[in-house]
Design an enzyme around this catalytic site. Structure first.
Site, PDB file in Angstrom:
ATOM      1  N   ARG A 147       0.864  -1.174   0.000  1.00 23.85           N
ATOM      2  CA  ARG A 147       0.000   0.000   0.000  1.00 23.85           C
ATOM      3  C   ARG A 147       0.901   1.225   0.000  1.00 23.85           C
ATOM      4  NH1 ARG A 147      -3.644   2.529   4.838  1.00 23.85           N
ATOM      5  NH2 ARG A 147      -1.700   3.662   5.149  1.00 23.85           N
ATOM      6  N   TYR A 159      -2.483  11.760   5.509  1.00 22.92           N
ATOM      7  CA  TYR A 159      -2.879  10.471   6.067  1.00 22.92           C
ATOM      8  C   TYR A 159      -1.882   9.396   5.623  1.00 22.92           C
ATOM      9  CZ  TYR A 159      -4.958   5.968   6.625  1.00 22.92           C
ATOM     10  OH  TYR A 159      -5.143   4.657   6.962  1.00 22.92           O
ATOM     11  N   ASP A 210      -5.043   3.936  -0.100  1.00 24.73           N
ATOM     12  CA  ASP A 210      -6.163   4.236   0.788  1.00 24.73           C
ATOM     13  C   ASP A 210      -6.571   5.693   0.637  1.00 24.73           C
ATOM     14  OD1 ASP A 210      -8.007   4.463   2.799  1.00 24.73           O
ATOM     15  OD2 ASP A 210      -6.653   3.908   4.428  1.00 24.73           O
ATOM     16  N   HIS A 212      -9.151   6.951   2.325  1.00 20.48           N
ATOM     17  CA  HIS A 212      -9.562   7.303   3.681  1.00 20.48           C
ATOM     18  C   HIS A 212     -10.769   8.238   3.717  1.00 20.48           C
ATOM     19  CE1 HIS A 212      -8.504   7.521   8.090  1.00 20.48           C
ATOM     20  NE2 HIS A 212      -8.263   6.250   7.770  1.00 20.48           N
ATOM     21  N   GLU A 236      -8.909   1.911  -1.705  1.00 21.18           N
ATOM     22  CA  GLU A 236      -9.588   1.680  -0.434  1.00 21.18           C
ATOM     23  C   GLU A 236     -10.338   2.924   0.035  1.00 21.18           C
ATOM     24  OE1 GLU A 236      -8.178   0.951   4.188  1.00 21.18           O
ATOM     25  OE2 GLU A 236      -6.879   0.288   2.549  1.00 21.18           O
ATOM     26  N   GLU A 262     -13.784  -0.900   6.900  1.00 21.30           N
ATOM     27  CA  GLU A 262     -13.152  -0.957   8.213  1.00 21.30           C
ATOM     28  C   GLU A 262     -13.903  -0.157   9.270  1.00 21.30           C
ATOM     29  OE1 GLU A 262      -9.538   2.122   8.557  1.00 21.30           O
ATOM     30  OE2 GLU A 262      -9.255   0.657   6.974  1.00 21.30           O
ATOM     31  N   ARG A 283     -13.604  -5.033   4.202  1.00 26.24           N
ATOM     32  CA  ARG A 283     -12.444  -4.847   5.080  1.00 26.24           C
ATOM     33  C   ARG A 283     -12.764  -4.867   6.572  1.00 26.24           C
ATOM     34  NH1 ARG A 283      -7.831  -3.441   4.648  1.00 26.24           N
ATOM     35  NH2 ARG A 283      -7.931  -1.543   5.941  1.00 26.24           N
ATOM     36  N   GLU A 339      -4.100  -6.938   5.382  1.00 29.73           N
ATOM     37  CA  GLU A 339      -3.233  -5.846   5.815  1.00 29.73           C
ATOM     38  C   GLU A 339      -2.397  -6.292   7.004  1.00 29.73           C
ATOM     39  OE1 GLU A 339      -3.741  -1.127   7.031  1.00 29.73           O
ATOM     40  OE2 GLU A 339      -5.377  -2.530   7.436  1.00 29.73           O
ATOM     41  N   TRP A 402     -11.917  12.752   8.306  1.00 34.10           N
ATOM     42  CA  TRP A 402     -10.536  12.294   8.479  1.00 34.10           C
ATOM     43  C   TRP A 402     -10.404  10.873   7.947  1.00 34.10           C
ATOM     44  CZ3 TRP A 402      -7.966   8.340  11.126  1.00 34.10           C
ATOM     45  CH2 TRP A 402      -6.564   8.432  11.086  1.00 34.10           C
TER      46      TRP A 402
END
Length: 402
Positions: A147, A159, A210, A212, A236, A262, A283, A339, A402
């Site tokens: 990643r 991030y 990612d 995010h 992601e 996630e 995830r 991950e 975030w």
């Protein structure tokens, strides 16, 4: 085999962890991970004040019944705190039941479906060149997937990128740090980063990134189209996950594979996204998804619709939670990717795992239970230290995801 005691162990050996310990009347002990980064005390309270008193004296072999009691027995259901607390109880029960039978948890789940678990690490840098250097080093170690994240030019923070030379750790202060965000700068920068990665390192590995939750659905589709030539394994969390149907817009605009979940915690959070084939990888980790009992249900649903696993494995999930992830990874038919961020050195003073991470793959042995030993005396030497995740503001001061 009756539950005699349920204890919560809070410690901060490099990272902050919430561990639940269940002891039975015949002396068996099982451990589960309830870590919820920045909200660990809420999980600890849920276990101590609400679940533990009601479960003392219960038959510890009745894992499914206890799960239903914890979930259906509560009028206020779901959510990350509730599901992390239930997960910690559930993991501990699987751990001690497998120990009672003298077998690893993955044997109780049906046994191995593959020879190893493919893992990806985090590779990042304050510049594109620094990120590529770390990525090259990880590929040289044998990883088959990476990643990649890099600091967006013009932004003070990013991030996935450490603030200085230390290891990346987003939860870094008692109160939330404030980070800065500019979506336009990110949209301009990311295709350049991904192109540079493929130009420099080639195509002989899987490449992940990612987002995010930083993009709108249309922006995510725009980005996905620009990444299509570089054969991404996944993009992601491109857009916030509260609205599952938002991924229909993303899907309609790009063929770039999408990994999500996630911050989802139950099968109801992802039911539409999975059954509508709006995502490619799910995830949700065991620790935040209600435990092995519930995540098996989610992954079975995903398998019906061709969605594969990609369980979160950041280091704010303890080695116990990771071992639970790995037990499912080894046994499900629809494994995709795992991950693995690694841990600070202090973590290993408290947790001794029997899984191995070598040459970019993870393997398990036949240690009974989840295969992670906990040194409670060592944990006491690392008292709980509260940490908070950052918050994000746009350059004009407005709050942002975030």
């Amino acid at each position: 085999m009756r539950i005699q005691a349920i204890d919560v162990l809070m410690c901060s050996p490099g990272r902050t962890f919430c561990t639940v310990k269940i002891t039975t009347d015949d002396g068996l002990v099982g451990y589960g991970d309830g870590t919820l980064n920045g909200r660990e005390l809420a999980v600890a309270s849920y276990v101590t004040d609400h679940l533990a008193p009601a479960l003392i004296g219960s038959d510890a072999s009745r894992i499914n019944d206890i799960w239903q009691f914890c979930y259906k027995g509560a009028y206020w259901r779901r959510g990350p705190v509730t599901m992390s607390a239930i997960s910690a109880i559930d993991q501990a029960l699987w751990d001690l039941n497998a120990k009672a039978l003298g077998v690893p948890v993955h044997r109780l789940l049906g046994g191995r479906a593959r020879d190893y678990i493919t893992a990806y690490p985090h590779c990042s840098g304050h510049t594109v060149e620094a990120a590529l250097e770390e990525a090259g080093a990880r590929l040289a170690e044998g990883y088959k997937a990476i990643r990649i994240q890099a600091q967006v030019p013009g932004l003070a923070t990013a991030y996935g990128v450490a603030k200085g030379d230390e290891e990346y750790e987003p939860a870094s202060s008692t109160l939330p740090d404030v980070e800065e965000w500019d979506t336009g700068a990110y949209l301009d920068f990311l295709p350049r980063l991904i192109k540079a990665t493929r130009d420099e390192l080639g195509y002989g590995f899987e490449l992940l990134h990612d987002g995010h939750h930083r993009l709108t659905p249309s922006q995510a589709g725009w980005m996905g189209r620009r990444l299509e030539p570089y054969r991404m394994f996944w993009l992601e969390d491109p857009t916030p996950e509260e609205d599952q149907q938002a991924f229909a817009t993303v899907r309609s605009l790009t063929s770039c594979p999408i990994a999500v979940g996630e911050v989802w915690n139950s099968v109801y959070d992802c039911q539409q996204a999975i059954s509508g084939r709006l995502i490619d990888y799910i995830r949700i980790p065991v620790t935040h998804g209600g435990g092995l009992t519930h995540l098996r249900q989610i992954l079975a649903l995903a398998d019906v619709y061709g969605v594969r696993s990609g369980m979160q494995g950041a280091s704010d999930i303890s080695p116990i939670g990771q071992a639970a992830n790995f037990a499912l990874d080894w046994t499900i038919p629809n494994f995709g990717m795992q991950e693995y961020m690694g841990y600070p050195e202090e973590t290993w003073a408290v947790f001794t795992p029997h899984y191995r991470v070598e040459d970019g793959v993870i393997t398990l042995d036949d240690t009974p239970g989840l295969g992670v030993e906990v040194d409670e005396e060592a944990a006491a030497r690392y008292p709980y230290t509260p940490k908070s995740l950052p918050v994000n503001r746009l350059r004009d001061g407005g709050m942002y995801d975030w």
